[in-house]
Enzyme design. Sequence first.
Site, short mmCIF file in Angstrom:
data_model
loop_
_atom_site.label_atom_id
_atom_site.label_comp_id
_atom_site.label_asym_id
_atom_site.label_seq_id
_atom_site.Cartn_x
_atom_site.Cartn_y
_atom_site.Cartn_z
N ASN A 1 -25.67 11.30 24.04
CA ASN A 1 -24.72 10.70 23.10
C ASN A 1 -25.13 9.28 22.74
OD1 ASN A 1 -23.23 11.06 25.86
ND2 ASN A 1 -21.98 9.47 24.98
N ASP A 2 -24.30 8.30 22.89
CA ASP A 2 -24.49 6.98 22.26
C ASP A 2 -25.87 6.34 22.41
OD1 ASP A 2 -21.83 7.56 22.59
OD2 ASP A 2 -21.34 5.76 23.70
N GLN B 1 -27.22 7.56 26.10
CA GLN B 1 -26.43 8.28 27.08
C GLN B 1 -27.02 9.68 27.24
OE1 GLN B 1 -22.85 7.16 28.54
NE2 GLN B 1 -24.58 5.76 28.63
N TRP C 1 -21.95 17.20 28.07
CA TRP C 1 -21.65 15.86 28.60
C TRP C 1 -21.24 16.00 30.07
CZ3 TRP C 1 -17.66 13.15 30.90
CH2 TRP C 1 -17.79 11.76 30.89
N PHE D 1 -22.44 4.33 31.85
CA PHE D 1 -21.95 4.45 30.48
C PHE D 1 -22.67 3.46 29.56
CE2 PHE D 1 -17.55 6.72 30.51
CZ PHE D 1 -18.10 7.78 31.20
N SER D 2 -22.15 3.37 28.35
CA SER D 2 -22.87 2.64 27.31
C SER D 2 -22.94 1.14 27.56
CB SER D 2 -22.20 2.88 25.96
OG SER D 2 -22.55 4.18 25.55
N ARG E 1 -14.60 -0.72 28.59
CA ARG E 1 -16.03 -0.39 28.65
C ARG E 1 -16.83 -0.84 27.43
NH1 ARG E 1 -13.33 4.50 28.28
NH2 ARG E 1 -13.57 5.65 26.32
N ASP E 2 -18.14 -0.54 27.54
CA ASP E 2 -19.12 -0.69 26.47
C ASP E 2 -19.35 -2.17 26.09
OD1 ASP E 2 -18.91 2.05 26.61
OD2 ASP E 2 -17.69 2.25 24.81
C1 FRU Z 1 -18.59 6.87 23.24
C2 FRU Z 1 -18.44 6.86 24.75
C3 FRU Z 1 -18.44 5.45 25.29
C4 FRU Z 1 -18.88 5.64 26.72
C5 FRU Z 1 -19.86 6.77 26.60
C6 FRU Z 1 -19.84 7.74 27.73
O1 FRU Z 1 -19.11 8.06 22.75
O2 FRU Z 1 -17.29 7.57 25.15
O3 FRU Z 1 -17.20 4.79 25.18
O4 FRU Z 1 -19.45 4.49 27.26
O5 FRU Z 1 -19.56 7.46 25.39
O6 FRU Z 1 -20.87 8.68 27.63
#
Ligand code: FRU
Length: 562
Positions: free
Chosen positions: A129-130, A146, A154, A193-194, A257-258
């Site tokens: 993902n991200d 990710q 996921w 995570f991101s 987060r992030d």
């Molecule tokens: C966005 C997200 C982020 C998180 C990550 C987890 O797609 O949900 O907020 O850090 O993906 O994989």
Amino acid sequence: MRKQTISLELGTRIEFWARAIDKNATEFPFRIMQAGQTLWAVKRFSEFPEFYSYHHRETSEVDIEWNDSVTEITFAYAYNPKSVSKLGITILEFDQQLIERTGTEIDTWCASDAQRPRLHFSPVKNWMNDPNGLCKIGDTWHLFYQFHPGGPDWAPMHWGHATSRNLCTWLHMPVFLHPEQNLARLGATGGAFSGCAFKDRDGTLKFYYTERLPAYDLFNGYREIQKIAEPGRDIVKAERITTILETRPEGVKHDFRDPKVWWDRAANAYRMTLGASIERDPAVLLYGSDDGMEWQYLGPLYRAPANFREEGARAVECPDFFQLEDKWVLVMGFVGHIEPTTGRHNLLYALIGEFIDDHFIPDTPELQLLDFGTDYYAMQSFEADGRQIAFAWLFNWEYRKPEGSSYSGEMSLPRVLSLSEDKKKVCMLPALEFDEHYAAIPLITKKTGDYSLPDAPIDIRLSGPLEGSKLVATKNGDLAFELSVVSNVLSIRLAQDDGSIQYVTRLGKGHDLRLVHDRGVVEIFADGGAVCGTRRGYVHIEPDRLEISSTACAEVFERRSK
Ligand code: FRU
């Protein structure tokens, strides 16, 4: 047992994720042997995909034994730390035979999947993902992402990694960052995570990211903390991990987060934004620090109007906050949000404004829809070579890849961000590197009509009044995609759309449009990039006909590597 002899150099590392598919399997379903002696072996795999790592300490031939009827090896590669920056990893596929693929062999194998986009980055295998940790170091672009090495869905998050010299073609690198615990065995999700890359004033590179601690509920009660990962030699592995922020401000629930971190010249200090919610309104939090390690909460940078909460938004994800020309731009994804008039999920929004004394003052409270197509999520931008460059994940949880695919997830084309002339819109256009790297072979010029298309990515340009334009791409009469402009409203429809969600936007001038199609991915840029729309279709129809009807000039190019 299957067995194969391979040569390994001194220093080679083999890393893999594997799980038992038959718990009653005999012992040692995986062995590395040399001259009849066991060098390294796994006595028993667990039922969960777990990480294994072998370090070869001489140059020799070894026999690898594996048992694919009792073990699933979900992801495996070899690399030599000394040469990996140049050569990338060698993917190991433990099938009936052990197949090794390096560099362009990996690309050729990926391209043989008729449903895998050719111009867009995707992981060799498993879930992505991200985009994370985007940066350019020397003349190398780094794309982290990710990643779940254990399968195409996921689950516990790692950071995958790829590098590029041209922003278009990528070399696959070892997994950079792992979750702090063996989450699958705990029956939990979470992990690394991101986060973002941050180049300090003295040139040191750090990655700020979130660790979601073992979570037993996807939507509630989890704990998210912020960490720094410092890369080791050649940015191949995260080597030193430090926790920097563990507690949340009052009123902020579990989403926390992030991080996006920058050195703020006005404050002469570090600043960080985090995605969160405040009393259930999606929000962006601002933190400050004098040393990049100890952080203080400075207050909310932005709190979304109540309608977002009412329309399902749970939190802001992946906030991106950066200076663009003489303005500041805030980009946010509202997870869970469904836009009531069109039914679109998880759209990405931007605000343009000033950032004064740690306060963000938007020029207008109205949010700009950054991409009307929805499959452009978790965008991360970074500054390099005097440009603000962005990648996003081509997904929004609305549709998913059909079962059976070896991977899931693609990145957008690299886009360069700018402000419209009146500074009211964030504009995005494909980076110049895209046009330089891929040859544009003219297929159609300046005519309305019905044309045949090659089995290749295409780039369509319309210039002139777009009103009344229609592009319909089909195969044997089945729709691949359709774009139309009616009453200055641009809409896009893919094979999978049943009409319950409308992918539409109002155009400004409506005088220019570009559409790139690449095996199910459609990226649209109109009004000089002030209008963007991205879709990722999973009902795969590779069009062989294109009907153009427009009073604008139409040009169609095939795009392929030079
Ligand atoms: C966005 C997200 C982020 C998180 C990550 C987890 O797609 O949900 O907020 O850090 O993906 O994989």
